[in-house]
Design a protein around this motif. Structure first.
Motif, short mmCIF file in Angstrom:
data_model
loop_
_atom_site.label_atom_id
_atom_site.label_comp_id
_atom_site.label_asym_id
_atom_site.label_seq_id
_atom_site.Cartn_x
_atom_site.Cartn_y
_atom_site.Cartn_z
N TYR A 96 13.74 -3.52 22.94
CA TYR A 96 12.54 -3.41 23.77
C TYR A 96 12.89 -3.16 25.23
O TYR A 96 14.02 -3.41 25.65
CB TYR A 96 11.71 -4.70 23.67
N TYR A 141 -0.34 -6.90 21.56
CA TYR A 141 -0.74 -5.75 20.75
C TYR A 141 -1.88 -6.11 19.79
O TYR A 141 -1.82 -5.81 18.60
CB TYR A 141 0.45 -5.17 19.98
N GLY A 156 2.77 -7.57 9.66
CA GLY A 156 2.02 -6.36 9.37
C GLY A 156 2.79 -5.40 8.49
O GLY A 156 2.25 -4.85 7.52
N ALA A 157 4.07 -5.20 8.82
CA ALA A 157 4.88 -4.28 8.02
C ALA A 157 4.94 -4.72 6.56
O ALA A 157 4.89 -3.89 5.64
CB ALA A 157 6.28 -4.18 8.60
N PHE A 192 1.74 4.66 13.13
CA PHE A 192 2.58 3.47 13.29
C PHE A 192 2.14 2.44 12.27
O PHE A 192 1.03 1.94 12.31
CB PHE A 192 2.52 2.86 14.70
N HIS A 193 3.06 2.13 11.32
CA HIS A 193 2.74 1.15 10.29
C HIS A 193 3.76 0.02 10.21
O HIS A 193 3.65 -0.83 9.33
CB HIS A 193 2.61 1.84 8.93
N ARG A 245 8.11 -1.40 10.85
CA ARG A 245 9.53 -1.10 11.14
C ARG A 245 10.47 -1.16 9.94
O ARG A 245 11.69 -1.14 10.14
CB ARG A 245 10.02 -2.10 12.18
N GLU A 296 -0.72 2.78 18.40
CA GLU A 296 0.60 3.00 19.00
C GLU A 296 0.79 4.42 19.49
O GLU A 296 1.60 4.66 20.37
CB GLU A 296 1.71 2.63 18.01
N ASP A 321 -5.06 1.01 7.42
CA ASP A 321 -4.24 0.04 8.14
C ASP A 321 -5.06 -0.44 9.34
O ASP A 321 -5.18 0.26 10.34
CB ASP A 321 -2.92 0.68 8.59
N GLN A 331 -4.12 -3.35 13.63
CA GLN A 331 -4.41 -3.37 15.07
C GLN A 331 -5.91 -3.21 15.36
O GLN A 331 -6.43 -3.81 16.29
CB GLN A 331 -3.63 -2.26 15.79
N LYS A 337 -1.60 -9.33 12.56
CA LYS A 337 -1.84 -9.64 13.98
C LYS A 337 -2.84 -10.78 14.18
O LYS A 337 -2.47 -11.93 14.02
CB LYS A 337 -2.27 -8.37 14.72
N1 PXG Z 1 0.33 -1.32 11.49
C1 PXG Z 1 -0.18 -1.13 12.72
C2 PXG Z 1 -1.38 -0.24 12.89
C3 PXG Z 1 0.42 -1.76 13.81
O1 PXG Z 1 -0.08 -1.57 15.04
C4 PXG Z 1 2.03 -2.76 12.31
C5 PXG Z 1 1.39 -2.10 11.27
C6 PXG Z 1 3.22 -3.62 12.00
O2 PXG Z 1 2.94 -4.97 12.24
P1 PXG Z 1 4.17 -6.00 12.45
O3 PXG Z 1 3.53 -7.35 12.40
O4 PXG Z 1 5.13 -5.78 11.34
O5 PXG Z 1 4.76 -5.69 13.79
C7 PXG Z 1 1.55 -2.58 13.60
C8 PXG Z 1 2.26 -3.26 14.72
C9 PXG Z 1 6.61 -3.52 17.72
C10 PXG Z 1 5.19 -3.16 17.89
O6 PXG Z 1 7.10 -4.22 18.60
C11 PXG Z 1 4.33 -3.18 16.82
C12 PXG Z 1 3.00 -2.84 17.01
C13 PXG Z 1 2.56 -2.53 18.27
C14 PXG Z 1 3.43 -2.52 19.31
C15 PXG Z 1 4.75 -2.84 19.15
O7 PXG Z 1 7.22 -3.09 16.74
N2 PXG Z 1 2.08 -2.76 16.01
#
Ligand code: PXG
Length: 400
Positions: A21, A51, A108-109, A143-144, A146, A200, A228, A231, A257
């Motif tokens: 980061y 976020y 989330g992932a 963005f879903h 990592r 994102e 999804d 967010q 989240k």
């Molecule tokens: N789907 C969406 C739409 C998201 O915004 C995720 C899935 C994944 O969630 P997790 O809990 O696994 O992070 C997000 C996450 C980061 C980061 O630091 C993640 C998000 C936003 C900003 C930064 O990886 N959104």
């Protein structure tokens, strides 16, 4: 410890923590509602809400009470045993989501991975798709999360370069393009995975009617619409779920989240009984998923959203926020966009980078995060007041 300066914590973190980061240089040690305090005692309004994970505000009393009371009784059993909190949480979640069954996870992932597994298995078992042929259509700039599967279908080179080989079966189409969706559907398509607003990607809002059309196309072709809402869900965009703006109810929804109230990681997939029934003992799970502490926090988090009508509040204050942004006289802004309290200012290239503005806002007591060079996102906790919005606007006006 508390009397140490920010630079001490930043250097310590820098030395021992992987550099995934590039944070705004503020070190937060305390928070309440929409406000956070740094280690030197300076106060800021939080315009990121982790976020959108802190929709209910930092340390909401109802959520903290639930956390404390459950922590004093039972925190973790694993799913090898039942616990007395899971059923009530899943029931509440299904009611709120207008669905029938849910599967609890943590991040989330993990929820997205879970939805992918369910959609594929549904495709093989209910649609008779040939072994290992299932395809899930996704969008560019998505963005879903990592994990390796998920970054494998990211179109952001930063997210996936160096992390292959990746899982096949994810055709990528442009966002906000229903023609491309129709073209991409084949006999092996099981679903379409999409964000109602691409957070994102810089708060990209599709044209009106997009989600409704997407819903129709998925129904016409017998494929699953997987939204999804990690967010956009849970009141952030001015409705409990963003699909409600267009009555485009999905077949499966991923949540995370704010489901954990900014306290613990809580995520879930919510769907119909027909779809969820492909999950049988041994096919999926998680040690911490559905733990009793997460369940009471999740239930309290939903209660707060409903009782405090945070959907209506986000809608009303989001409109006010954008109106006030528009009233700022400046030649630096290319676009102001948003829905509810998920908002972004797009700066003109000539104005400098969003990062510079985010750092100047920080100095004035507003924590907002830059993204994609020219965009600053404003997504405060939904419990924010009009007065606090004025406080932010005054400072945004100053830096612009
Ligand atoms: N789907 C969406 C739409 C998201 O915004 C995720 C899935 C994944 O969630 P997790 O809990 O696994 O992070 C997000 C996450 C980061 C980061 O630091 C993640 C998000 C936003 C900003 C930064 O990886 N959104």
């Amino acid at each position: 410890m508390a009397d140490k300066r920010a630079s001490y914590y930043i250097n310590l973190e820098d030395k021992y923590t992987a550099h995934g980061y590039h944070p705004i240089p503020v070190v937060i040690s305390r928070a309440k509602g929409v406000w956070v305090w740094d280690v030197e005692g300076k106060k800021y309004v939080d315009c990121l809400s982790a976020y959108s994970a802190v929709n209910q505000g930092h340390r909401h009393p109802t959520i903290m009470k639930a956390l404390r009371e459950q922590a004093a009784k039972l925190t973790l059993t694993s799913r090898a045993f039942h616990n007395d909190q899971l059923g009530a949480f899943m029931e509440k979640l299904c009611q709120v989501a207008r669905m029938e069954m849910a599967l609890p996870m943590n991040t989330g992932a993990e929820a997205v991975e879970t939805a992918i597994k369910i959609a594929r298995k549904w495709g093989y078992e209910k649609k008779g798709i040939g072994q290992d042929r299932a395809e899930i259509i996704v969008c560019s700039d998505n963005f879903h999360g990592r994990t390796t599967t998920i970054v494998g279908f990211s179109t952001d080179p930063l997210a996936n370069t160096g992390f292959g080989p990746f899982s096949p079966g994810f055709p990528i189409i442009p966002y906000d393009d229903t023609h491309a969706l129709k073209e991409a559907i084949t006999e092996n398509t099981v679903g379409f995975l999409v964000e109602p607003i691409q957070g994102e990607a810089g708060v990209k809002i599709p044209r009106d009617g997009y989600l409704r059309e997407v819903r129709e196309i998925c129904s016409d072709h017998g494929i699953l619409l997987i939204l999804d809402e990690i967010q956009t869900g849970l009141c952030r965009t001015g409705k409990m779920f963003a699909w409600m703006h267009e009555d485009a109810k999905p077949d499966m929804i991923t949540l995370g989240k704010a489901l954990g109230g900014g306290v613990v990681p809580v995520s879930a997939v919510v769907s119909s009984e027909e779809i969820m029934s492909v999950i049988t003992p041994g096919t999926h799970g998680s040690t911490f998923g559905g733990n009793p502490l997460a369940c009471v926090v999740g239930r309290a988090s939903l209660d707060v959203l409903i009782e405090e009508k945070l959907d209506e509040r986000a809608d009303r204050l989001g409109k006010l926020f954008r109106k006030k942004l528009h009233e700022i006289a400046t030649d630096k802004v290319a676009e102001i966009r948003g829905k509810g309290l998920l908002n972004a200012i797009e700066l003109k290239k000539s104005a400098g980078t969003a990062r510079e503005y985010a750092e100047r806002l920080m100095e004035l007591g507003v924590l907002a995060k830059d993204t994609h060079g020219q965009t600053i996102r404003f997504a405060p906790p939904l419990v924010i007041t009009e007065k606090e919005i004025d406080w932010i606007i005054k400072r945004v006006q100053k830096v612009l």
